[in-house]
Design an enzyme around this catalytic site. Structure first.
Site, PDB file in Angstrom:
ATOM      1  N   ASN A 121       5.534   2.959   5.283  1.00 22.24           N
ATOM      2  CA  ASN A 121       5.593   3.162   3.834  1.00 22.24           C
ATOM      3  C   ASN A 121       5.370   1.798   3.183  1.00 22.24           C
ATOM      4  O   ASN A 121       6.271   0.963   3.186  1.00 22.24           O
ATOM      5  CB  ASN A 121       6.962   3.734   3.441  1.00 22.24           C
ATOM      6  CG  ASN A 121       7.162   3.811   1.935  1.00 22.24           C
ATOM      7  OD1 ASN A 121       6.204   3.711   1.165  1.00 22.24           O
ATOM      8  ND2 ASN A 121       8.407   4.000   1.506  1.00 22.24           N
ATOM      9  N   TRP A 122       4.171   1.608   2.679  1.00 28.14           N
ATOM     10  CA  TRP A 122       3.831   0.290   2.101  1.00 28.14           C
ATOM     11  C   TRP A 122       4.489   0.073   0.737  1.00 28.14           C
ATOM     12  O   TRP A 122       4.440  -1.013   0.186  1.00 28.14           O
ATOM     13  CB  TRP A 122       2.312   0.159   1.948  1.00 28.14           C
ATOM     14  CG  TRP A 122       1.596  -0.115   3.239  1.00 28.14           C
ATOM     15  CD1 TRP A 122       2.153  -0.290   4.466  1.00 28.14           C
ATOM     16  CD2 TRP A 122       0.180  -0.265   3.410  1.00 28.14           C
ATOM     17  NE1 TRP A 122       1.168  -0.540   5.395  1.00 28.14           N
ATOM     18  CE2 TRP A 122      -0.047  -0.531   4.777  1.00 28.14           C
ATOM     19  CE3 TRP A 122      -0.921  -0.194   2.536  1.00 28.14           C
ATOM     20  CZ2 TRP A 122      -1.332  -0.738   5.287  1.00 28.14           C
ATOM     21  CZ3 TRP A 122      -2.193  -0.395   3.053  1.00 28.14           C
ATOM     22  CH2 TRP A 122      -2.396  -0.662   4.408  1.00 28.14           C
ATOM     23  N   HIS A 154      11.686  10.070  -1.693  1.00 26.22           N
ATOM     24  CA  HIS A 154      12.203   8.790  -1.192  1.00 26.22           C
ATOM     25  C   HIS A 154      13.371   8.352  -2.077  1.00 26.22           C
ATOM     26  O   HIS A 154      13.372   8.601  -3.289  1.00 26.22           O
ATOM     27  CB  HIS A 154      11.091   7.734  -1.222  1.00 26.22           C
ATOM     28  CG  HIS A 154      11.460   6.486  -0.487  1.00 26.22           C
ATOM     29  ND1 HIS A 154      12.257   5.529  -1.048  1.00 26.22           N
ATOM     30  CD2 HIS A 154      11.166   6.058   0.765  1.00 26.22           C
ATOM     31  CE1 HIS A 154      12.439   4.545  -0.159  1.00 26.22           C
ATOM     32  NE2 HIS A 154      11.781   4.839   0.939  1.00 26.22           N
ATOM     33  N   GLY A 182       9.515   0.792   6.321  1.00 24.52           N
ATOM     34  CA  GLY A 182       9.102   0.123   5.086  1.00 24.52           C
ATOM     35  C   GLY A 182       8.595  -1.277   5.362  1.00 24.52           C
ATOM     36  O   GLY A 182       7.454  -1.484   5.766  1.00 24.52           O
ATOM     37  N   GLY A 183       9.466  -2.269   5.175  1.00 25.29           N
ATOM     38  CA  GLY A 183       9.080  -3.685   5.269  1.00 25.29           C
ATOM     39  C   GLY A 183       8.279  -4.027   6.521  1.00 25.29           C
ATOM     40  O   GLY A 183       7.278  -4.752   6.443  1.00 25.29           O
TER      41      GLY A 183
END
Ligand code: PEP
Length: 248
Positions: free
Chosen positions: A9-10, A94, A233-234
């Site tokens: 997930n950018w 989200h 994510g990160g």
């Protein structure tokens, strides 16, 4: 046997030129995996990323969708629009959207329905806040969110829904649930799905863990009995780091 789905997930990161470079670097690093590799990218990257993943095993998702089919909703993107350019997945509900954009269980349910109707595979996020965890109501929260998300969705459709268990306090904080805690929470979600659709269906539904997954802890989570992948994510912003998670 359920397949592992590792989705990046950018969030609101990466310009098209960065996205194209990312795909070039990631492609050889994940080409031999049996896991499903998905990148959920900003709307402005979708078209570039879709062109550049052609001929690879990388799938593409969006990070949100509007719940109506079309109409006067300035600034929004419909499921049909995403499908028209071959987007395959979409993240729905989200916690950042629940928290900052007032998404509710009701709008999330509508979004899942419109995504399914248009042939998109929803990745539906559920998870407790730190306060809820401290009150000892984690399982109540995540089973309720799951039940409300799936309201009115039938047996055949639910097989294409992915649930991501993401404790809100673990997102972007470097803190994680332990792998055993995550596995137990995911079992509860699966039990809830089983109550609605029966065990055979529940056993087919992919349920990911998300919350500060990185290459150094991925194996711990992804080898647990009920954890069918990760929402990352990160650590999905660097091709090498992300590839190590995919190839855990
Ligand atoms: C997420 O955004 O879904 C997420 C899990 O983020 P992070 O991996 O950075 O905690």
């Amino acid at each position: 046997m359920r397949r592992k789905v590792i989705a990046g997930n950018w969030k609101m990161n990466m310009l098209p030129d960065e996205a194209i470079r990312f795909i070039e670097e990631l492609t050889p690093l994940v080409k031999d995996t049996e896991n499903e590799v998905v990148l959920c990218v900003p709307y402005t990257d979708l078209f570039y990323v879709l062109l550049n993943v052609q001929g690879t095993n990388i799938k593409v998702g969006a990070q949100n969708v509007h719940f109506e089919e079309s109409g006067a909703y300035t600034g929004e993107i419909s499921a049909k629009m995403l499908k028209s350019i071959n987007v395959e997945y979409v993240i729905i509900g989200h916690s950042e959207r629940r928290q900052y954009f007032a998404e509710t269980d009701e709008t999330i349910n509508k979004k899942i329905k419109v995504a399914i109707t248009n042939g998109l595979k929803p990745i539906v996020c559920v998870g407790e806040t730190l306060e809820e965890r401290e009150k000892g109501i984690t399982f109540d929260i995540i089973t309720k969110q799951t039940r409300l998300a799936l309201e009115g969705i039938d047996k055949d459709q639910v097989k294409n829904v992915i649930i991501a268990y993401e404790p809100v306090w673990a997102i972007g904080t470097g803190k994680t649930a332990t792998a055993d805690e995550a596995n137990e929470a995911i079992k509860k979600i699966r039990e809830e799905i089983s109550k609605i659709y029966g065990n055979d269906i529940a056993e087919c539904v992919i349920i990911q863990y998300g919350g500060s997954i990185k290459s150094s802890n991925a194996r711990e989570f992804l080898t647990k009995s009920d954890i069918d992948g990760g929402l990352v994510g990160g650590a999905s912003l660097k091709p090498e780091e992300f590839s190590k998670i995919v190839n855990y």
